[in-house]
Write an enzyme that holds these catalytic residues in place. Structure first.
Site, PDB file in Angstrom:
ATOM      1  N   GLY A 179       5.956 -13.179  -8.986  1.00 40.92           N
ATOM      2  CA  GLY A 179       7.036 -13.521  -8.173  1.00 40.92           C
ATOM      3  C   GLY A 179       7.405 -13.049  -6.844  1.00 40.92           C
ATOM      4  O   GLY A 179       8.299 -14.002  -5.540  1.00 40.92           O
ATOM      5  N   GLN A 180       6.234 -12.058  -6.215  1.00 43.35           N
ATOM      6  CA  GLN A 180       6.240 -12.329  -5.075  1.00 43.35           C
ATOM      7  C   GLN A 180       5.552 -12.475  -3.760  1.00 43.35           C
ATOM      8  O   GLN A 180       5.819 -12.656  -3.060  1.00 43.35           O
ATOM      9  CB  GLN A 180       5.240 -10.242  -4.768  1.00 43.35           C
ATOM     10  CG  GLN A 180       4.271 -10.767  -5.222  1.00 43.35           C
ATOM     11  CD  GLN A 180       3.049 -10.949  -6.018  1.00 43.35           C
ATOM     12  OE1 GLN A 180       4.454 -11.145  -7.347  1.00 43.35           O
ATOM     13  NE2 GLN A 180       2.032 -10.384  -6.860  1.00 43.35           N
ATOM     14  N   GLY A 181       5.475 -13.770  -4.180  1.00 45.53           N
ATOM     15  CA  GLY A 181       4.181 -14.772  -3.612  1.00 45.53           C
ATOM     16  C   GLY A 181       3.096 -14.740  -3.507  1.00 45.53           C
ATOM     17  O   GLY A 181       2.782 -14.818  -2.370  1.00 45.53           O
ATOM     18  N   THR A 216      -2.150  -8.523  -0.920  1.00 44.65           N
ATOM     19  CA  THR A 216      -1.652  -8.694   0.176  1.00 44.65           C
ATOM     20  C   THR A 216      -2.687  -8.016   0.679  1.00 44.65           C
ATOM     21  O   THR A 216      -3.655  -9.131   1.112  1.00 44.65           O
ATOM     22  CB  THR A 216      -0.165  -8.674   0.862  1.00 44.65           C
ATOM     23  OG1 THR A 216      -0.004  -9.286  -0.207  1.00 44.65           O
ATOM     24  CG2 THR A 216      -0.800  -9.299   1.993  1.00 44.65           C
ATOM     25  N   ALA A 250      -2.539  -7.138   8.387  1.00 42.78           N
ATOM     26  CA  ALA A 250      -1.603  -7.048   6.490  1.00 42.78           C
ATOM     27  C   ALA A 250      -1.708  -6.244   5.703  1.00 42.78           C
ATOM     28  O   ALA A 250      -2.262  -5.916   5.920  1.00 42.78           O
ATOM     29  CB  ALA A 250      -0.609  -8.451   6.018  1.00 42.78           C
ATOM     30  N   GLY A 274       0.504  -4.234   2.397  1.00 41.72           N
ATOM     31  CA  GLY A 274       1.642  -4.555   1.553  1.00 41.72           C
ATOM     32  C   GLY A 274       3.688  -3.799   1.766  1.00 41.72           C
ATOM     33  O   GLY A 274       3.642  -3.010   1.779  1.00 41.72           O
ATOM     34  N   VAL A 275       4.480  -5.079   1.002  1.00 43.06           N
ATOM     35  CA  VAL A 275       5.528  -3.954   1.152  1.00 43.06           C
ATOM     36  C   VAL A 275       6.314  -4.399  -0.290  1.00 43.06           C
ATOM     37  O   VAL A 275       7.325  -3.801   0.027  1.00 43.06           O
ATOM     38  CB  VAL A 275       6.187  -5.523   2.102  1.00 43.06           C
ATOM     39  CG1 VAL A 275       6.184  -7.004   1.842  1.00 43.06           C
ATOM     40  CG2 VAL A 275       7.592  -4.609   2.782  1.00 43.06           C
ATOM     41  N   GLY A 276       6.192  -5.209  -1.241  1.00 38.92           N
ATOM     42  CA  GLY A 276       5.770  -5.355  -2.463  1.00 38.92           C
ATOM     43  C   GLY A 276       7.299  -3.512  -3.819  1.00 38.92           C
ATOM     44  O   GLY A 276       8.428  -4.274  -3.440  1.00 38.92           O
ATOM     45  N   GLU A 277       7.246  -2.836  -3.128  1.00 37.21           N
ATOM     46  CA  GLU A 277       7.320  -2.042  -3.625  1.00 37.21           C
ATOM     47  C   GLU A 277       8.371  -1.018  -2.573  1.00 37.21           C
ATOM     48  O   GLU A 277       9.267  -0.855  -3.043  1.00 37.21           O
ATOM     49  CB  GLU A 277       6.618  -1.046  -4.691  1.00 37.21           C
ATOM     50  CG  GLU A 277       5.631  -1.670  -5.459  1.00 37.21           C
ATOM     51  CD  GLU A 277       4.598   0.088  -5.633  1.00 37.21           C
ATOM     52  OE1 GLU A 277       4.574   0.138  -6.408  1.00 37.21           O
ATOM     53  OE2 GLU A 277       3.460  -0.325  -5.194  1.00 37.21           O
TER      54      GLU A 277
END
Length: 817
Positions: free
Chosen positions: A525-527, A569, A772, A774-777
């Site tokens: 879902g994070q893309g 990512t 870039a 990561g940013v999901g968590e």
């Protein structure tokens, strides 16, 4: 809900380089020909292109494990579970179950003797000698249909000898406590774990920096206190499931709802090795998954599907968890008791930190111990602290196994640390935002384990979050029965991964110039699929709409360690970038040797090879990436263009002094940020309404800004759920009492904040794809602590245990008078 974005995303230190598909050299003129106008710095990176998987998902075409058809030979399994949190297994009688018409096989712990586990092998597929939590699998019935399997499972008779359960991690440390794993000293584990044989301590991460005693002597103020965070459930919309097929050729294929296809393949091969199965014989296929949040990482119930398939060769066997099982027999977020001691000078400078965390890791810690390890290396938070003593202790209990959960322990320790900082600032009469500014970590600072901090925009995040939330400006509610408060906190997180965790990618052109990209990172879902398409598109000048990124199949797709830790990512993105560059270089080589064009004059644009010295030249991909290029002698050169890329962070090391954690480089980088909230509280009921939430995060480079903003919204909501609503309750015997969505409350659309403001800050990560990281968590980490601080700001009461429910606030108000 109002959802807007503050500020303009600008990349610092991440200009378009040769890898962006631009001409790679030139001085304005070459060979007397004017150069074509330069393309934009980035054509697809930094753009909110549509999701590559969006159409499949919104139309219902996307397939999940439970959607896959296996035909009439499909069998179904139902698990026999322990009713006790702790007991010896005296006898298992399967005779009555085996007589039920339609039953094909009944399996018990006698059938599988190997232990399994990702970081520590401490559990059996089916319990053999004792059970250690309510719901642990003891046996399974395989039958022709689900109802028959369930009916027969109830006929399996298991005789137990109940033992005293250990449900509290602090009490489990007592020398008189029942020993839950007497064989702990014999369990294989990774070299950076330090279990204590003869105790309930599965791992103890110690970090020491500077002189803590001296630091406290230099402090003008010292504050000590304890903060408590309970367990939580992941609550992914899709439950766990697995279908295993062991065919006549000895090939085991398992379809799983998983974040970790290759890790599962490795775990299955190791656990089933006594059957003659090796890695080449195991295939894991993972279609789309309906959320994970860490709960589908590693190996949990999926190994049941793999094991059962080997007992009914030639028949696929399906195991699907119920919603209740999803609560009590998958990973839960671990609870923690955190003891904090912080010393500061009058000007707010932190002089020393002592942070001791006792983690309720549950019955098996084969994955959860790594959460404990990660926190032990980072429990200073994003602050400069010269004198540090951290003890992060992983403790066995008789509750369900703890494991990875979005935030990987950082939200848990941040609740106490950020609460503590506000209290100290108040004692010193220093603005809490100023306190954080003074101590905020910067690029190049020495971390508590001796390595240096990566470039980061934490200062900028603090400024922007505080400004947007209106820090320092009091607002009054219209209703005098209500009170308003604000809270601002900082956060950080590093990917928790072994030093040799790697990513790889394959890329292949098709006849029409379109692309297929093969990875084994999971899009939950994070893309991720869209991000990888954009990275390949940027290098090769092929629009993302013409790129298909495939979901994992370990037989077809290349290796990926796992999709955890907000690292794909960065890691998988780097692998895709390298694969695209590899393909591009093959194209340039081919054009140079076949058409005799100078290599340095070639570049890619609009799905063509172009030349700076020949403005009219343009060779479309579709004309040669499969068929090759016809030479002057009418022979063809080239052939199918396929790229490969691999990425491993070769600078990391997990090996350090076990008493201090000095000497290694366990973390690859940190993503940092700050967040703020404004809430309104009903003084009579204690109910909290979130009026506005702001989150500023330095993600290096937003490859797809809309996807990043969505992560801010979703992460904040998940974090707010843990602090305001979710409340896991166990009986005194260790049974989960609210394993359903009726009694375990998660927020609805009515609970969404009135306004959410994502702020994307871009200080490039030097080794990230286009800068870039990561940013999901990270987007859920600050929620609990900022709510706690806002409650104190509004009402003057400090709540030191989660969740901060309306009931708890109302009782605290009543107690305060």
């Amino acid at each position: 809900m109002s959802h807007r974005t503050l500020g303009k995303e600008e990349t610092r230190g991440n200009g378009a380089g040769k890898d962006a598909g631009t001409p790679r050299s030139g001085d304005g003129l070459s060979g007397g020909h004017p150069l074509p106008p330069p393309p934009p710095a980035h054509r697809y990176i930094g753009k909110s292109v549509l999701r590559t998987d969006g159409w499949e998902k919104v139309t219902g075409a996307a397939k999940f494990v439970d959607d896959i058809e296996f035909g009439p030979s499909l069998l179904h399994a139902y698990v026999v579970e322990s009713p006790y949190a702790h007991a010896e297994i005296v006898r298992v009688d399967t005779a009555e179950a085996e007589k039920v018409p339609g039953v094909v096989k009944v399996v018990t712990g006698r059938d599988f003797t190997q232990k399994f586990g990702l970081y520590m092998k401490d559990r059996y597929i089916f319990a053999r000698d004792r059970v250690r939590f309510v719901g642990e699998q003891v046996a399974a019935v395989i039958a022709c249909d689900p109802k028959t399997a369930m009916r027969a499972a109830k006929l399996v008779k298991v005789e137990y000898k109940e033992l005293p359960p250990v449900l509290d991690p602090v009490k489990a440390l007592d020398k008189k406590s029942v020993l839950l794993h007497p064989e702990l000293g014999e369990y294989p584990h990774v070299p950076w774990f330090f279990p204590k044989a003869g105790t309930n301590v599965a791992h103890w991460r110690k970090t020491r920096k500077g002189d803590v005693e001296k630091g406290f002597k230099e402090a003008d103020l010292i504050l000590e206190d304890t903060y408590t965070v309970p367990r939580y459930a992941h609550c992914a919309i899709e439950v766990h499931g697995a279908v295993g097929l062991y065919d006549a050729a000895g090939r085991l294929t398992v379809w799983t709802a998983s974040q970790s296809p290759f890790t599962q393949r490795h775990g299955f091969a190791q656990a089933l090795a006594p059957l003659g199965i090796s890695h080449k014989d195991v295939r894991v296929v993972t279609p789309y998954i309906g959320g994970g949040f860490g709960g589908k990482a590693g190996v949990s119930m999926e190994i049941i599907g793999a094991a059962l398939a080997t007992t009914v060769q030639g028949h696929p066997v399906k195991v699907m968890w119920s919603r209740a099982q999803e609560f009590y027999n998958t990973y839960q977020r671990q609870g923690v008791v955190a003891k904090l001691k912080l010393g500061v000078r009058k000007d707010g400078t932190i002089t020393a930190l002592e942070h001791t965390l006792y983690w309720d890791a549950g019955a098996y810690v084969e994955y959860g111990a790594n959460v404990v390890n990660a926190v032990g290396l980072s429990a200073t938070g994003p602050y400069r602290v010269d004198n540090v003593k951290i003890d992060s202790v992983c403790v066995y209990t008789n509750l369900p196994p703890g494991g990875p959960y979005r935030g990987f322990g950082y939200s848990e320790f941040g609740f106490g640390l950020e609460s503590h900082i506000n209290r100290m600032a108040a004692e010193l009469k220093i603005d809490p935002v100023d306190f954080r500014r003074r101590n905020a970590i910067k690029g190049g600072d020495t971390l508590c384990y001796g390595a240096h901090m990566n470039p980061c925009g934490l200062d900028e995040a603090i400024e922007k979050a505080a400004k947007e939330i209106g820090w320092g400006k009091k607002t009054k509610p219209k209703d005098p029965r209500k009170a308003r408060g604000k809270g601002v906190v900082c956060f950080w997180k590093a990917p928790a991964m072994p030093p040799n965790a790697s990513s790889s990618a394959f890329l292949k052109f098709n006849e029409d110039g379109s692309l297929n990209v093969l990875i084994s990172g999971m899009d939950m879902g994070q893309g991720l699929l869209t991000i990888c398409a954009q990275i390949a598109a940027e290098i090769l000048s092929v629009p993302p709409a013409k790129i298909r990124v495939e979901t994992p199949d370990t037989d077809r797709n290349p290796y990926e360690w796992q999709t955890v830790g907000s690292h794909v990512t960065w890691g998988c993105g780097n692998a895709v970038k390298k694969a695209a560059i590899d393909a591009r270089e093959q194209i340039f080589d081919l054009v140079q040797r076949t058409l005799n064009l100078e290599r340095d004059t070639l570049y890619l644009e609009d799905e063509k090879v172009k030349c700076r010295t020949q403005p009219d030249f343009g060779l479309a991909f579709k004309d040669f990436v499969i068929a090759g290029i016809e030479a002057e002698d009418h022979t063809f050169k080239g052939g199918p263009v396929m790229g490969r890329g691999m990425f491993m962070p070769e600078f990391t090391s997990a090996i350090s002094d076990p008493e201090t954690s000095q000497g290694g480089h366990p973390n690859v980088h940190y993503t940092t940020g700050a967040a703020g909230v404004e809430i309104e509280i009903d003084r009579e009921t204690g109910k909290v309404k979130v009026l506005k939430a702001v989150l500023a995060v330095d993600l290096g480079k937003a490859i797809n800004p809309d996807l990043c903003r969505s992560q801010v919204t979703g992460g904040l909501l998940q974090g707010l759920a843990t602090v305001l609503y979710e409340d896991m309750r166990f009986s005194e015997k260790g049974k989960l009492l609210n394993a359903n969505f009726s009694d375990y409350k998660i927020p609805t659309a009515l609970d969404v904040p009135d306004e959410i403001v994502p702020i994307l800050i871009e200080v490039a990560q030097p080794d990230g794809p286009f800068g870039a990281r990561g940013v999901g968590e990270h987007t859920m980490i600050p929620a609990a602590s900022m709510i706690a601080n806002a409650v104190e700001d509004a009402l003057g009461i400090r709540i030191k245990s989660m969740p901060i429910t309306a009931e708890k606030i109302a009782l605290a108000l009543k107690k305060a008078g």
